[in-house]
Design a protein around this motif. Sequence first.
Motif, mmCIF file in Angstrom:
data_model
loop_
_atom_site.group_PDB
_atom_site.id
_atom_site.type_symbol
_atom_site.label_atom_id
_atom_site.label_comp_id
_atom_site.label_asym_id
_atom_site.label_seq_id
_atom_site.Cartn_x
_atom_site.Cartn_y
_atom_site.Cartn_z
ATOM 1 N N ASN A 73 9.801 -2.394 -0.748
ATOM 2 C CA ASN A 73 8.800 -2.676 0.277
ATOM 3 C C ASN A 73 7.435 -2.225 -0.242
ATOM 4 O OD1 ASN A 73 9.282 -3.727 3.084
ATOM 5 N ND2 ASN A 73 7.810 -2.125 3.568
ATOM 6 N N MET A 103 8.906 1.821 0.326
ATOM 7 C CA MET A 103 10.286 2.291 0.353
ATOM 8 C C MET A 103 11.134 1.258 -0.366
ATOM 9 S SD MET A 103 11.022 1.768 4.408
ATOM 10 C CE MET A 103 10.808 0.188 5.222
ATOM 11 N N ARG A 112 12.498 6.066 1.894
ATOM 12 C CA ARG A 112 11.041 6.080 1.986
ATOM 13 C C ARG A 112 10.433 6.911 0.856
ATOM 14 N NH1 ARG A 112 8.803 5.759 8.105
ATOM 15 N NH2 ARG A 112 10.338 4.280 8.928
ATOM 16 N N LYS A 156 6.948 7.524 0.931
ATOM 17 C CA LYS A 156 5.899 8.291 1.593
ATOM 18 C C LYS A 156 6.246 8.398 3.070
ATOM 19 C CE LYS A 156 2.121 6.964 -1.518
ATOM 20 N NZ LYS A 156 0.781 6.300 -1.598
ATOM 21 N N PRO A 157 7.149 9.305 3.422
ATOM 22 C CA PRO A 157 7.611 9.382 4.808
ATOM 23 C C PRO A 157 6.545 9.967 5.732
ATOM 24 C CG PRO A 157 8.516 11.199 3.564
ATOM 25 C CD PRO A 157 7.786 10.332 2.575
ATOM 26 N N ASP A 158 6.600 9.553 6.982
ATOM 27 C CA ASP A 158 5.709 10.111 7.994
ATOM 28 C C ASP A 158 6.332 11.394 8.538
ATOM 29 O OD1 ASP A 158 3.955 7.942 7.782
ATOM 30 O OD2 ASP A 158 5.136 6.761 9.206
ATOM 31 N N LYS A 169 4.833 -0.132 4.226
ATOM 32 C CA LYS A 169 5.183 1.247 3.924
ATOM 33 C C LYS A 169 6.096 1.279 2.699
ATOM 34 C CE LYS A 169 4.649 3.036 8.613
ATOM 35 N NZ LYS A 169 5.276 3.794 9.723
ATOM 36 N N THR A 186 7.751 -1.614 9.651
ATOM 37 C CA THR A 186 7.509 -0.760 8.483
ATOM 38 C C THR A 186 6.815 -1.563 7.387
ATOM 39 O OG1 THR A 186 9.757 -1.269 7.743
ATOM 40 C CG2 THR A 186 9.435 0.792 8.909
ATOM 41 N N SER A 187 6.217 -2.696 7.786
ATOM 42 C CA SER A 187 5.551 -3.546 6.805
ATOM 43 C C SER A 187 4.467 -2.762 6.071
ATOM 44 C CB SER A 187 4.938 -4.761 7.499
ATOM 45 O OG SER A 187 4.257 -5.564 6.566
ATOM 46 N N SER A 236 6.603 -6.833 3.151
ATOM 47 C CA SER A 236 7.339 -6.970 4.411
ATOM 48 C C SER A 236 8.830 -7.165 4.168
ATOM 49 C CB SER A 236 6.779 -8.151 5.220
ATOM 50 O OG SER A 236 5.410 -8.005 5.486
ATOM 51 N N ASP A 251 0.516 -2.026 -5.314
ATOM 52 C CA ASP A 251 1.266 -0.764 -5.262
ATOM 53 C C ASP A 251 2.446 -0.792 -6.222
ATOM 54 O OD1 ASP A 251 -0.442 0.276 -3.375
ATOM 55 O OD2 ASP A 251 0.788 -0.337 -1.662
#
Length: 434
Positions: free
Chosen positions: A401, A28, A39, A41-43, A26, A23-24, A369, A406
């Motif tokens: 993360n 959260m 999270r 921005k969830p997938d 992403k 999940t590096s 990460s 960001d």
Amino acid sequence: MSKPTAPAPPPPPPPAAPVAVSTSGKPMFFGPDAAEWKRLKPDVPAGTDPAEEQKILAAAKAAKEELKNFLLSSLQMQHVVVLAGSGTSLGPISKGPSMWTLWDYCVNGNPGTGASTRTVSPAAAKVIAEIGYDTAAEKENIEALLSRCEAYLQVRTSAEVTTFVTESKKVILEKCSEFIDPADANQLAAHRTFLHRLSRRRVRDSRLKLFTTNYDLCFETAAGRQGLVVLDGFSFTQPRQFDPRFFMYDIVRRPATGDEVGTPLEGVFHIYKLHGSVNWSRKAENEIEVEPKPAPDSACLIYPAKGKYQQSYVQPHLELVSQYFSVLREPNTCLIVTGFGFNDDHLSEPILAAVRTNPHLRLIIVNPSADDLTARPKEKNKYWETLFSLTKQGEDVWLINANFGDFAEMIPDLKSLTPAQRLTRDIKLLTETK
């Protein structure tokens, strides 16, 4: 005659172990007593039931609001301290050199080509063989290589090793200086946003204190472009000389009426360059002055080596590290760690000690990460493991993360709050202080 029996079929292969999905990168975060990472921005997989999709999106929206409120309350704490590592200067926006880039230009004969097959220069190959550096075991690690060179020179005299160390210092100095493009206004956008939002705290609170291990001038340049004022421990007169007393000075706005009462100027922060700077020069009188392009031997830097801990006990680094130790013991302090991998023991140990002994310390760790380094560490790091355990035990330690750029965008703009939001914030702060 009986027919031969057919051989038994081979047993089915064991089921493959589930592959951990990285999940590096992403966005959260993970907070105290949390059961899982939240999270931002969830997938949403294709074909997801509409009701389930709404549930996922609602959870992400709630997580964003929770993180915003958390960061807002953190910035309202009396002391806000930042520890910025090399990760704040890397990436497509800043374009600073990585540790591997420094190895490439110090050791290889074809640096900057990006070729998978790299050729070690004859001079570097001779030095590596002389000092017994095992590239297969130690990897292409410029810090480990220079550490071995320094240890070798302590017991033997070698013109080749001395020349290699001197040339490597020259390369490091150049690479950490030349990447900032004065004509590229967008290069330091993340630094400008980061400093702009953190410097808009209430003037009655203590000044933002930014500690960095970086040699480069990213934060200073970004501050200049943003119209902010940097107090860096150097005099205001020429030549600018280091004197720790200047950290105790401040800048106030005096009214034109001649009234003696002034108000603190907005947009002022302190910067402490723990490992030195590309524009610091050590003079013969052991005075430190600001100089645009110092020579490698006179540059006041703690060059990459495992002896950084010992070098930190030489001025001006001793004074800067002492300031770092001091702020971690202050009550009502929020420490933001970004771009720092917890690989420097002399800076990581005080953070761990502060979390355990300072009951009024809030620690926010930002790393793209962070999840991989805590839950699925590729290489064991006692600090990541311990801090993650303390978070799960309910200590005021938060993991985000995200990369530096960001995270800068995540920081709420204190001056853009609506009156209702400011009222809610102030009521919450009053409640928390009672």
